[in-house]
Design an enzyme around this catalytic site. Structure first.
Site, PDB file in Angstrom:
ATOM      1  N   GLY A  15      10.068  25.673 -53.673  1.00  0.00           N
ATOM      2  CA  GLY A  15      10.256  26.430 -54.917  1.00  0.00           C
ATOM      3  C   GLY A  15      10.013  27.908 -54.682  1.00  0.00           C
ATOM      4  O   GLY A  15       9.232  28.284 -53.813  1.00  0.00           O
ATOM      5  N   GLY A  80      16.079  20.580 -48.689  1.00  0.00           N
ATOM      6  CA  GLY A  80      16.773  20.830 -47.414  1.00  0.00           C
ATOM      7  C   GLY A  80      15.948  20.489 -46.190  1.00  0.00           C
ATOM      8  O   GLY A  80      15.942  21.248 -45.231  1.00  0.00           O
ATOM      9  N   ARG A  84      15.417  15.004 -42.526  1.00  0.00           N
ATOM     10  CA  ARG A  84      15.971  13.932 -43.373  1.00  0.00           C
ATOM     11  C   ARG A  84      16.908  14.566 -44.390  1.00  0.00           C
ATOM     12  O   ARG A  84      16.628  14.606 -45.580  1.00  0.00           O
ATOM     13  CB  ARG A  84      14.837  13.187 -44.111  1.00  0.00           C
ATOM     14  CG  ARG A  84      14.076  12.216 -43.229  1.00  0.00           C
ATOM     15  CD  ARG A  84      13.145  11.342 -44.049  1.00  0.00           C
ATOM     16  NE  ARG A  84      12.216  12.137 -44.842  1.00  0.00           N
ATOM     17  CZ  ARG A  84      11.099  12.655 -44.356  1.00  0.00           C
ATOM     18  NH1 ARG A  84      10.766  12.466 -43.098  1.00  0.00           N
ATOM     19  NH2 ARG A  84      10.303  13.370 -45.125  1.00  0.00           N
ATOM     20  N   ASP A 120       3.234  23.314 -48.755  1.00  0.00           N
ATOM     21  CA  ASP A 120       2.899  22.197 -47.891  1.00  0.00           C
ATOM     22  C   ASP A 120       4.106  21.552 -47.195  1.00  0.00           C
ATOM     23  O   ASP A 120       4.113  21.354 -45.978  1.00  0.00           O
ATOM     24  CB  ASP A 120       2.227  21.158 -48.794  1.00  0.00           C
ATOM     25  CG  ASP A 120       1.091  20.502 -48.079  1.00  0.00           C
ATOM     26  OD1 ASP A 120       0.404  21.200 -47.325  1.00  0.00           O
ATOM     27  OD2 ASP A 120       0.935  19.280 -48.271  1.00  0.00           O
ATOM     28  N   GLY A 121       5.139  21.230 -47.988  1.00  0.00           N
ATOM     29  CA  GLY A 121       6.309  20.526 -47.455  1.00  0.00           C
ATOM     30  C   GLY A 121       7.045  21.372 -46.442  1.00  0.00           C
ATOM     31  O   GLY A 121       7.366  20.916 -45.322  1.00  0.00           O
ATOM     32  N   THR A 142       2.637  29.353 -52.884  1.00  0.00           N
ATOM     33  CA  THR A 142       2.779  28.482 -54.053  1.00  0.00           C
ATOM     34  C   THR A 142       2.078  29.109 -55.242  1.00  0.00           C
ATOM     35  O   THR A 142       0.982  29.656 -55.090  1.00  0.00           O
ATOM     36  CB  THR A 142       2.198  27.060 -53.842  1.00  0.00           C
ATOM     37  OG1 THR A 142       2.055  26.423 -55.127  1.00  0.00           O
ATOM     38  CG2 THR A 142       0.837  27.051 -53.178  1.00  0.00           C
ATOM     39  N   ILE A 143       2.690  29.052 -56.410  1.00  0.00           N
ATOM     40  CA  ILE A 143       1.989  29.582 -57.594  1.00  0.00           C
ATOM     41  C   ILE A 143       0.825  28.676 -57.962  1.00  0.00           C
ATOM     42  O   ILE A 143      -0.079  29.084 -58.661  1.00  0.00           O
ATOM     43  CB  ILE A 143       2.915  29.757 -58.826  1.00  0.00           C
ATOM     44  CG1 ILE A 143       3.409  28.419 -59.365  1.00  0.00           C
ATOM     45  CG2 ILE A 143       4.046  30.702 -58.549  1.00  0.00           C
ATOM     46  CD1 ILE A 143       3.880  28.514 -60.810  1.00  0.00           C
ATOM     47  N   ASP A 144       0.845  27.423 -57.468  1.00  0.00           N
ATOM     48  CA  ASP A 144      -0.212  26.474 -57.848  1.00  0.00           C
ATOM     49  C   ASP A 144      -1.562  26.799 -57.201  1.00  0.00           C
ATOM     50  O   ASP A 144      -2.592  26.295 -57.626  1.00  0.00           O
ATOM     51  CB  ASP A 144       0.187  25.044 -57.448  1.00  0.00           C
ATOM     52  CG  ASP A 144       1.310  24.505 -58.301  1.00  0.00           C
ATOM     53  OD1 ASP A 144       1.774  25.227 -59.198  1.00  0.00           O
ATOM     54  OD2 ASP A 144       1.722  23.348 -58.073  1.00  0.00           O
ATOM     55  N   ASP A 146      -2.846  25.852 -54.394  1.00  0.00           N
ATOM     56  CA  ASP A 146      -3.561  24.642 -53.982  1.00  0.00           C
ATOM     57  C   ASP A 146      -3.466  24.357 -52.481  1.00  0.00           C
ATOM     58  O   ASP A 146      -3.576  23.212 -52.054  1.00  0.00           O
ATOM     59  CB  ASP A 146      -3.059  23.435 -54.793  1.00  0.00           C
ATOM     60  CG  ASP A 146      -1.580  23.159 -54.586  1.00  0.00           C
ATOM     61  OD1 ASP A 146      -0.918  23.942 -53.877  1.00  0.00           O
ATOM     62  OD2 ASP A 146      -1.085  22.158 -55.135  1.00  0.00           O
ATOM     63  N   MET A 186       2.013  25.149 -65.395  1.00  0.00           N
ATOM     64  CA  MET A 186       2.316  24.453 -64.132  1.00  0.00           C
ATOM     65  C   MET A 186       1.034  24.079 -63.393  1.00  0.00           C
ATOM     66  O   MET A 186      -0.056  24.532 -63.733  1.00  0.00           O
ATOM     67  CB  MET A 186       3.239  25.300 -63.263  1.00  0.00           C
ATOM     68  CG  MET A 186       4.693  25.172 -63.664  1.00  0.00           C
ATOM     69  SD  MET A 186       5.793  26.001 -62.498  1.00  0.00           S
ATOM     70  CE  MET A 186       7.380  25.332 -63.030  1.00  0.00           C
ATOM     71  N   ARG A 188       1.051  20.995 -60.287  1.00  0.00           N
ATOM     72  CA  ARG A 188       1.489  19.614 -60.073  1.00  0.00           C
ATOM     73  C   ARG A 188       0.333  18.708 -59.680  1.00  0.00           C
ATOM     74  O   ARG A 188       0.183  17.620 -60.185  1.00  0.00           O
ATOM     75  CB  ARG A 188       2.562  19.607 -58.989  1.00  0.00           C
ATOM     76  CG  ARG A 188       3.330  18.331 -58.915  1.00  0.00           C
ATOM     77  CD  ARG A 188       4.441  18.377 -57.919  1.00  0.00           C
ATOM     78  NE  ARG A 188       4.550  19.618 -57.185  1.00  0.00           N
ATOM     79  CZ  ARG A 188       5.664  20.038 -56.611  1.00  0.00           C
ATOM     80  NH1 ARG A 188       6.760  19.342 -56.743  1.00  0.00           N
ATOM     81  NH2 ARG A 188       5.689  21.143 -55.907  1.00  0.00           N
ATOM     82  N   GLN A 286       6.747  30.881 -65.574  1.00  0.00           N
ATOM     83  CA  GLN A 286       5.602  31.263 -64.725  1.00  0.00           C
ATOM     84  C   GLN A 286       6.023  31.602 -63.300  1.00  0.00           C
ATOM     85  O   GLN A 286       5.277  32.218 -62.561  1.00  0.00           O
ATOM     86  CB  GLN A 286       4.587  30.107 -64.677  1.00  0.00           C
ATOM     87  CG  GLN A 286       3.967  29.807 -66.018  1.00  0.00           C
ATOM     88  CD  GLN A 286       3.420  28.391 -66.074  1.00  0.00           C
ATOM     89  OE1 GLN A 286       2.248  28.175 -65.892  1.00  0.00           O
ATOM     90  NE2 GLN A 286       4.284  27.421 -66.337  1.00  0.00           N
TER      91      GLN A 286
HETATM   92  O1  F6P Z   1       4.619  23.705 -56.670  1.00  0.00           O
HETATM   93  C1  F6P Z   1       4.988  24.762 -57.463  1.00  0.00           C
HETATM   94  C2  F6P Z   1       5.646  24.286 -58.723  1.00  0.00           C
HETATM   95  O2  F6P Z   1       5.926  25.412 -59.499  1.00  0.00           O
HETATM   96  C3  F6P Z   1       4.853  23.258 -59.514  1.00  0.00           C
HETATM   97  O3  F6P Z   1       3.856  23.827 -60.302  1.00  0.00           O
HETATM   98  C4  F6P Z   1       5.935  22.590 -60.294  1.00  0.00           C
HETATM   99  O4  F6P Z   1       5.614  21.275 -60.639  1.00  0.00           O
HETATM  100  C5  F6P Z   1       7.082  22.573 -59.340  1.00  0.00           C
HETATM  101  O5  F6P Z   1       6.888  23.644 -58.459  1.00  0.00           O
HETATM  102  C6  F6P Z   1       8.425  22.662 -60.022  1.00  0.00           C
HETATM  103  O6  F6P Z   1       9.431  22.538 -59.075  1.00  0.00           O
HETATM  104  P1  F6P Z   1      10.983  22.624 -59.405  1.00  0.00           P
HETATM  105  O7  F6P Z   1      11.344  24.083 -59.391  1.00  0.00           O
HETATM  106  O8  F6P Z   1      11.613  21.864 -58.319  1.00  0.00           O
HETATM  107  O9  F6P Z   1      11.190  22.044 -60.766  1.00  0.00           O
END
Ligand code: F6P
Length: 362
Positions: A15, A80, A84, A120-121, A142-144, A146, A186, A188, A286
Protein backbone atom coordinates in the site's frame (compact mmCIF):
# COMPACT_ATOMS: atom_id res chain seq x y z
CA UNK A 1 36.00 -3.35 0.80
CA UNK A 2 33.43 -0.83 -0.51
CA UNK A 3 31.62 -2.20 -3.58
CA UNK A 4 31.99 -0.59 -6.98
CA UNK A 5 28.54 0.92 -7.53
CA UNK A 6 27.47 2.61 -10.73
CA UNK A 7 23.75 2.00 -11.02
CA UNK A 8 21.08 1.36 -8.38
CA UNK A 9 17.36 0.69 -8.56
CA UNK A 10 14.55 1.88 -6.29
CA UNK A 11 11.27 -0.02 -5.89
CA UNK A 12 8.33 0.36 -3.53
CA UNK A 13 5.63 -2.23 -2.87
CA UNK A 14 2.40 -2.77 -0.96
CA UNK A 15 0.00 0.00 0.00
CA UNK A 16 1.15 3.55 -0.58
CA UNK A 17 2.03 5.83 2.29
CA UNK A 18 2.71 9.58 2.66
CA UNK A 19 6.47 10.05 2.49
CA UNK A 20 7.30 7.46 -0.20
CA UNK A 21 8.28 10.23 -2.62
CA UNK A 22 10.42 11.84 0.05
CA UNK A 23 12.39 8.58 0.45
CA UNK A 24 12.82 8.35 -3.33
CA UNK A 25 13.97 11.97 -3.48
CA UNK A 26 16.38 11.57 -0.56
CA UNK A 27 17.95 8.47 -2.10
CA UNK A 28 18.10 9.84 -5.66
CA UNK A 29 19.64 13.18 -4.68
CA UNK A 30 22.14 11.60 -2.36
CA UNK A 31 23.09 8.91 -4.91
CA UNK A 32 23.50 11.34 -7.81
CA UNK A 33 24.79 14.49 -6.11
CA UNK A 34 26.90 12.75 -3.49
CA UNK A 35 28.14 9.67 -5.31
CA UNK A 36 27.65 10.18 -9.03
CA UNK A 37 25.57 6.99 -9.38
CA UNK A 38 22.79 6.38 -11.90
CA UNK A 39 19.32 5.60 -10.51
CA UNK A 40 16.53 3.57 -12.11
CA UNK A 41 12.97 3.60 -10.77
CA UNK A 42 11.22 0.20 -10.78
CA UNK A 43 7.50 0.78 -11.34
CA UNK A 44 4.48 -0.86 -9.72
CA UNK A 45 6.12 -2.87 -6.97
CA UNK A 46 8.33 -5.61 -8.41
CA UNK A 47 6.45 -5.58 -11.75
CA UNK A 48 9.18 -3.42 -13.24
CA UNK A 49 11.67 -6.22 -12.60
CA UNK A 50 9.41 -8.72 -14.36
CA UNK A 51 8.70 -6.37 -17.27
CA UNK A 52 11.76 -4.05 -17.50
CA UNK A 53 9.98 -1.67 -19.87
CA UNK A 54 8.20 -0.61 -16.66
CA UNK A 55 11.26 1.19 -15.36
CA UNK A 56 12.23 4.86 -15.54
CA UNK A 57 15.43 6.84 -15.12
CA UNK A 58 15.36 8.90 -11.95
CA UNK A 59 17.36 12.11 -12.18
CA UNK A 60 17.60 15.19 -10.00
CA UNK A 61 15.47 16.99 -12.61
CA UNK A 62 12.85 14.25 -13.00
CA UNK A 63 12.15 14.11 -9.26
CA UNK A 64 11.95 17.87 -8.75
CA UNK A 65 8.92 18.88 -6.68
CA UNK A 66 8.03 15.44 -5.30
CA UNK A 67 8.96 16.06 -1.64
CA UNK A 68 5.50 17.29 -0.55
CA UNK A 69 3.58 14.95 -2.86
CA UNK A 70 1.58 12.05 -1.44
CA UNK A 71 1.45 8.64 -3.15
CA UNK A 72 4.46 7.43 -5.11
CA UNK A 73 5.76 8.46 -8.52
CA UNK A 74 6.71 4.80 -9.07
CA UNK A 75 3.20 3.43 -8.67
CA UNK A 76 2.66 0.45 -6.40
CA UNK A 77 0.69 -2.75 -5.94
CA UNK A 78 0.02 -5.20 -3.16
CA UNK A 79 -0.69 -8.04 -5.60
CA UNK A 80 2.69 -8.37 -7.27
CA UNK A 81 4.62 -11.05 -5.37
CA UNK A 82 7.04 -12.34 -8.06
CA UNK A 83 7.41 -15.66 -6.21
CA UNK A 84 3.66 -16.31 -6.54
CA UNK A 85 2.46 -14.03 -9.32
CA UNK A 86 -1.24 -14.44 -10.09
CA UNK A 87 -2.27 -14.11 -13.73
CA UNK A 88 -5.56 -14.58 -15.55
CA UNK A 89 -5.33 -17.14 -18.36
CA UNK A 90 -8.47 -17.99 -20.34
CA UNK A 91 -10.63 -16.90 -17.43
CA UNK A 92 -8.66 -19.04 -14.96
CA UNK A 93 -6.20 -17.89 -12.30
CA UNK A 94 -2.66 -19.23 -12.62
CA UNK A 95 0.28 -18.73 -10.28
CA UNK A 96 3.78 -18.24 -11.66
CA UNK A 97 7.19 -17.93 -10.04
CA UNK A 98 8.89 -14.96 -11.74
CA UNK A 99 11.69 -14.57 -9.18
CA UNK A 100 14.42 -15.83 -11.54
CA UNK A 101 13.21 -13.41 -14.21
CA UNK A 102 13.52 -10.58 -11.65
CA UNK A 103 17.13 -11.54 -10.91
CA UNK A 104 17.91 -11.83 -14.61
CA UNK A 105 16.37 -8.41 -15.36
CA UNK A 106 18.14 -6.77 -12.42
CA UNK A 107 21.38 -7.96 -14.01
CA UNK A 108 20.31 -6.79 -17.51
CA UNK A 109 19.38 -3.37 -16.10
CA UNK A 110 22.87 -3.20 -14.62
CA UNK A 111 21.65 -2.82 -11.03
CA UNK A 112 24.52 -3.03 -8.57
CA UNK A 113 22.02 -2.65 -5.73
CA UNK A 114 18.27 -2.28 -5.18
CA UNK A 115 16.52 -0.19 -2.52
CA UNK A 116 13.14 -1.69 -1.61
CA UNK A 117 10.68 0.46 0.36
CA UNK A 118 7.88 -1.58 1.89
CA UNK A 119 6.08 -3.14 4.79
CA UNK A 120 6.34 -6.66 6.08
CA UNK A 121 5.18 -8.42 2.89
CA UNK A 122 7.29 -6.39 0.47
CA UNK A 123 10.40 -6.66 2.65
CA UNK A 124 9.97 -10.44 2.92
CA UNK A 125 9.98 -10.62 -0.89
CA UNK A 126 13.03 -8.30 -0.92
CA UNK A 127 14.84 -10.53 1.55
CA UNK A 128 14.17 -13.59 -0.61
CA UNK A 129 15.32 -11.83 -3.80
CA UNK A 130 18.42 -10.85 -1.82
CA UNK A 131 19.05 -14.50 -1.04
CA UNK A 132 18.92 -15.15 -4.80
CA UNK A 133 21.68 -12.66 -5.42
CA UNK A 134 20.20 -9.16 -5.82
CA UNK A 135 22.05 -6.85 -3.40
CA UNK A 136 19.13 -5.38 -1.43
CA UNK A 137 18.73 -2.60 1.11
CA UNK A 138 15.33 -2.13 2.80
CA UNK A 139 13.38 0.93 3.95
CA UNK A 140 10.38 0.31 6.28
CA UNK A 141 7.00 1.77 5.35
CA UNK A 142 3.48 1.64 6.79
CA UNK A 143 1.01 4.15 8.20
CA UNK A 144 0.09 1.48 10.77
CA UNK A 145 3.48 1.95 12.51
CA UNK A 146 3.60 -1.75 13.38
CA UNK A 147 7.05 -2.83 12.17
CA UNK A 148 9.02 -4.19 15.09
CA UNK A 149 12.51 -3.09 14.10
CA UNK A 150 11.87 0.65 13.92
CA UNK A 151 10.42 2.98 16.52
CA UNK A 152 8.44 4.88 13.92
CA UNK A 153 7.62 4.44 10.25
CA UNK A 154 7.05 7.45 8.01
CA UNK A 155 3.38 7.93 7.10
CA UNK A 156 2.19 7.29 10.63
CA UNK A 157 2.50 10.92 11.70
CA UNK A 158 0.54 12.12 8.66
CA UNK A 159 -2.21 9.55 9.27
CA UNK A 160 -2.32 10.58 12.92
CA UNK A 161 -2.81 14.23 11.95
CA UNK A 162 -5.66 13.32 9.57
CA UNK A 163 -7.35 11.12 12.19
CA UNK A 164 -6.96 13.70 14.97
CA UNK A 165 -8.32 16.47 12.77
CA UNK A 166 -11.31 14.26 11.91
CA UNK A 167 -11.99 13.54 15.61
CA UNK A 168 -11.77 17.28 16.41
CA UNK A 169 -14.31 18.02 13.70
CA UNK A 170 -16.63 15.24 14.82
CA UNK A 171 -16.30 16.47 18.41
CA UNK A 172 -18.00 19.80 17.72
CA UNK A 173 -20.92 18.35 15.78
CA UNK A 174 -21.31 15.51 18.33
CA UNK A 175 -21.56 18.10 21.09
CA UNK A 176 -24.11 20.22 19.21
CA UNK A 177 -26.45 17.26 18.66
CA UNK A 178 -25.73 15.20 21.77
CA UNK A 179 -24.75 12.20 19.67
CA UNK A 180 -22.44 9.24 19.93
CA UNK A 181 -19.84 9.44 17.16
CA UNK A 182 -18.06 6.25 16.10
CA UNK A 183 -14.88 6.89 14.08
CA UNK A 184 -13.15 3.96 12.38
CA UNK A 185 -9.46 4.50 11.67
CA UNK A 186 -6.89 2.25 9.97
CA UNK A 187 -4.74 -0.30 11.78
CA UNK A 188 -5.06 -3.84 10.47
CA UNK A 189 -3.19 -5.63 13.24
CA UNK A 190 -2.17 -2.88 15.60
CA UNK A 191 -4.08 -0.05 17.23
CA UNK A 192 -1.42 2.70 17.07
CA UNK A 193 -3.43 5.17 14.97
CA UNK A 194 -6.55 4.66 17.11
CA UNK A 195 -4.63 4.93 20.38
CA UNK A 196 -2.65 8.05 19.47
CA UNK A 197 -5.46 9.89 17.68
CA UNK A 198 -7.92 8.89 20.41
CA UNK A 199 -5.72 10.41 23.09
CA UNK A 200 -4.94 13.47 20.96
CA UNK A 201 -8.60 14.00 20.09
CA UNK A 202 -9.98 13.44 23.60
CA UNK A 203 -11.89 10.23 22.81
CA UNK A 204 -14.07 8.65 25.49
CA UNK A 205 -13.63 5.10 24.18
CA UNK A 206 -10.76 3.61 22.15
CA UNK A 207 -11.08 0.08 20.74
CA UNK A 208 -7.92 -1.62 19.48
CA UNK A 209 -7.05 -5.17 18.37
CA UNK A 210 -4.69 -5.65 21.34
CA UNK A 211 -7.41 -5.20 24.01
CA UNK A 212 -10.49 -7.45 23.85
CA UNK A 213 -13.65 -5.50 24.61
CA UNK A 214 -17.37 -5.99 25.09
CA UNK A 215 -20.10 -3.73 23.74
CA UNK A 216 -21.71 -3.79 27.20
CA UNK A 217 -18.60 -2.25 28.78
CA UNK A 218 -18.45 0.38 26.04
CA UNK A 219 -22.13 1.24 26.62
CA UNK A 220 -21.61 1.32 30.37
CA UNK A 221 -19.04 4.09 29.87
CA UNK A 222 -21.43 6.02 27.60
CA UNK A 223 -24.23 5.66 30.17
CA UNK A 224 -21.91 6.95 32.91
CA UNK A 225 -21.10 9.99 30.78
CA UNK A 226 -24.79 10.66 30.15
CA UNK A 227 -25.47 10.37 33.89
CA UNK A 228 -22.95 13.16 34.55
CA UNK A 229 -24.63 15.40 31.98
CA UNK A 230 -22.32 14.66 29.01
CA UNK A 231 -24.78 14.11 26.19
CA UNK A 232 -22.23 13.22 23.51
CA UNK A 233 -19.40 10.69 23.25
CA UNK A 234 -16.52 9.89 20.90
CA UNK A 235 -15.68 6.25 20.19
CA UNK A 236 -12.50 5.63 18.14
CA UNK A 237 -12.24 2.16 16.62
CA UNK A 238 -9.24 0.55 14.90
CA UNK A 239 -10.38 -1.35 11.80
CA UNK A 240 -8.60 -4.50 13.05
CA UNK A 241 -10.53 -4.95 16.32
CA UNK A 242 -11.72 -8.47 17.05
CA UNK A 243 -15.52 -8.58 17.00
CA UNK A 244 -16.44 -12.23 16.79
CA UNK A 245 -18.00 -13.05 20.17
CA UNK A 246 -19.18 -9.54 20.94
CA UNK A 247 -22.70 -9.28 19.57
CA UNK A 248 -24.95 -8.23 22.48
CA UNK A 249 -27.44 -10.98 21.58
CA UNK A 250 -24.73 -13.63 21.51
CA UNK A 251 -24.71 -14.04 17.72
CA UNK A 252 -21.26 -14.06 16.20
CA UNK A 253 -20.62 -11.03 14.01
CA UNK A 254 -19.77 -11.99 10.45
CA UNK A 255 -16.00 -11.55 9.90
CA UNK A 256 -16.07 -7.86 9.02
CA UNK A 257 -14.00 -6.06 6.42
CA UNK A 258 -12.28 -2.78 7.22
CA UNK A 259 -14.97 -0.17 6.71
CA UNK A 260 -17.66 -2.40 8.20
CA UNK A 261 -16.26 -2.63 11.69
CA UNK A 262 -17.23 0.89 12.72
CA UNK A 263 -20.73 0.33 11.34
CA UNK A 264 -21.19 -2.92 13.29
CA UNK A 265 -20.00 -1.31 16.51
CA UNK A 266 -22.11 1.81 15.96
CA UNK A 267 -25.20 -0.31 15.27
CA UNK A 268 -24.57 -2.41 18.38
CA UNK A 269 -24.27 0.73 20.54
CA UNK A 270 -27.48 2.12 19.05
CA UNK A 271 -29.28 -1.15 19.75
CA UNK A 272 -28.22 -1.19 23.40
CA UNK A 273 -28.44 2.51 24.25
CA UNK A 274 -31.27 3.59 21.93
CA UNK A 275 -29.21 6.72 21.32
CA UNK A 276 -28.48 8.70 18.19
CA UNK A 277 -25.27 7.22 16.76
CA UNK A 278 -23.36 8.44 13.69
CA UNK A 279 -20.52 6.52 12.07
CA UNK A 280 -17.53 7.83 10.12
CA UNK A 281 -15.06 5.55 8.35
CA UNK A 282 -11.88 7.47 7.53
CA UNK A 283 -10.37 4.77 5.31
CA UNK A 284 -7.84 5.78 2.67
CA UNK A 285 -8.14 9.49 3.46
CA UNK A 286 -5.50 8.61 6.08
CA UNK A 287 -3.14 7.29 3.41
CA UNK A 288 -3.51 10.08 0.86
CA UNK A 289 -2.23 13.60 0.65
CA UNK A 290 0.90 15.48 1.53
CA UNK A 291 3.21 14.04 4.21
CA UNK A 292 3.68 15.96 7.46
CA UNK A 293 7.02 17.71 8.08
CA UNK A 294 7.98 14.90 10.50
CA UNK A 295 7.33 12.26 7.83
CA UNK A 296 9.19 14.23 5.14
CA UNK A 297 12.23 14.48 7.39
CA UNK A 298 12.17 10.84 8.53
CA UNK A 299 11.65 9.63 4.94
CA UNK A 300 14.51 11.81 3.68
CA UNK A 301 16.83 10.45 6.40
CA UNK A 302 15.82 6.87 5.53
CA UNK A 303 16.49 7.47 1.81
CA UNK A 304 19.90 8.99 2.50
CA UNK A 305 20.87 6.19 4.90
CA UNK A 306 19.88 3.56 2.33
CA UNK A 307 22.50 5.05 0.02
CA UNK A 308 25.07 4.98 2.84
CA UNK A 309 24.37 1.27 3.42
CA UNK A 310 24.86 0.54 -0.27
CA UNK A 311 28.09 2.53 -0.35
CA UNK A 312 29.40 0.47 2.57
CA UNK A 313 28.23 -2.77 0.96
CA UNK A 314 25.91 -3.55 3.87
CA UNK A 315 23.32 -5.49 1.91
CA UNK A 316 20.41 -7.45 3.38
CA UNK A 317 19.87 -4.68 5.93
CA UNK A 318 16.96 -2.29 6.57
CA UNK A 319 17.26 1.28 7.84
CA UNK A 320 15.40 2.07 11.05
CA UNK A 321 14.93 4.72 13.72
CA UNK A 322 16.19 4.03 17.23
CA UNK A 323 16.33 6.64 20.01
CA UNK A 324 16.07 9.36 17.37
CA UNK A 325 19.06 8.07 15.37
CA UNK A 326 19.01 6.33 12.00
CA UNK A 327 20.46 2.83 12.27
CA UNK A 328 20.05 -0.45 10.43
CA UNK A 329 19.08 -4.06 11.19
CA UNK A 330 19.15 -7.28 9.14
CA UNK A 331 15.97 -7.41 7.01
CA UNK A 332 15.51 -10.96 8.24
CA UNK A 333 15.15 -9.74 11.84
CA UNK A 334 12.90 -6.88 10.79
CA UNK A 335 10.19 -8.91 9.03
CA UNK A 336 7.65 -11.18 10.60
CA UNK A 337 7.34 -9.51 13.97
CA UNK A 338 4.50 -7.05 14.37
CA UNK A 339 4.96 -4.22 16.88
CA UNK A 340 1.72 -4.22 18.84
CA UNK A 341 0.40 -1.83 21.46
CA UNK A 342 1.31 -3.06 24.93
CA UNK A 343 -2.01 -3.15 26.85
CA UNK A 344 -0.06 -2.53 30.08
CA UNK A 345 2.30 0.07 28.54
CA UNK A 346 2.56 3.72 29.57
CA UNK A 347 0.52 5.00 26.62
CA UNK A 348 -2.50 2.86 27.52
CA UNK A 349 -2.03 3.68 31.22
CA UNK A 350 -1.99 7.41 30.43
CA UNK A 351 -5.19 7.02 28.40
CA UNK A 352 -6.92 5.16 31.24
CA UNK A 353 -5.69 7.77 33.72
CA UNK A 354 -7.53 10.52 31.86
CA UNK A 355 -10.73 8.47 31.78
CA UNK A 356 -10.57 6.74 28.39
CA UNK A 357 -12.19 3.29 28.31
CA UNK A 358 -10.89 0.43 26.17
CA UNK A 359 -14.07 -1.59 26.57
CA UNK A 360 -12.41 -4.13 28.86
CA UNK A 361 -12.83 -4.56 32.61
CA UNK A 362 -9.77 -2.22 32.99
O1 F6P B 1 -1.21 -1.62 6.18
C1 F6P B 1 -1.58 -0.34 5.87
C2 F6P B 1 -3.04 -0.25 5.57
O2 F6P B 1 -3.34 1.09 5.33
C3 F6P B 1 -3.95 -0.83 6.64
O3 F6P B 1 -4.16 0.03 7.71
C4 F6P B 1 -5.18 -1.13 5.85
O4 F6P B 1 -5.93 -2.17 6.40
C5 F6P B 1 -4.64 -1.57 4.53
O5 F6P B 1 -3.38 -0.97 4.39
C6 F6P B 1 -5.54 -1.23 3.37
O6 F6P B 1 -5.02 -1.76 2.20
P1 F6P B 1 -5.67 -1.57 0.77
O7 F6P B 1 -5.16 -0.26 0.23
O8 F6P B 1 -5.18 -2.73 0.01
O9 F6P B 1 -7.15 -1.53 0.94
Amino acid sequence: MAPNIQTIGIANGGGDCPGLNAVIRGAVRSAILGRGWRVIGIQDGFDGLIWPERTMPLTVESIAGILPRGGTILGTTNRGNPFRYRVDKDGKKETHDYSLICCENARKLGLDALIVIGGDGTLTIARDLGRMGIPIVGVPKTIDNDLSATEVTFGFDTALHVATDAIDRLHTTAESHGRVMVIEVMGRNAGWIALHSGIAGGADVILIPEIPFTIETVCEKLRERAATGKKFSLVVVAEGVKLQPLDPEGNPFPAPRPGQVGILIGDAIHKLLKKDVRITVLGHIQRGGSPSPFDRILATRFGVEAIELIARGEFGRMVCLRAGEIESVPIDEAVGETRLVNPRGSMVRAARAVGITFGDPG
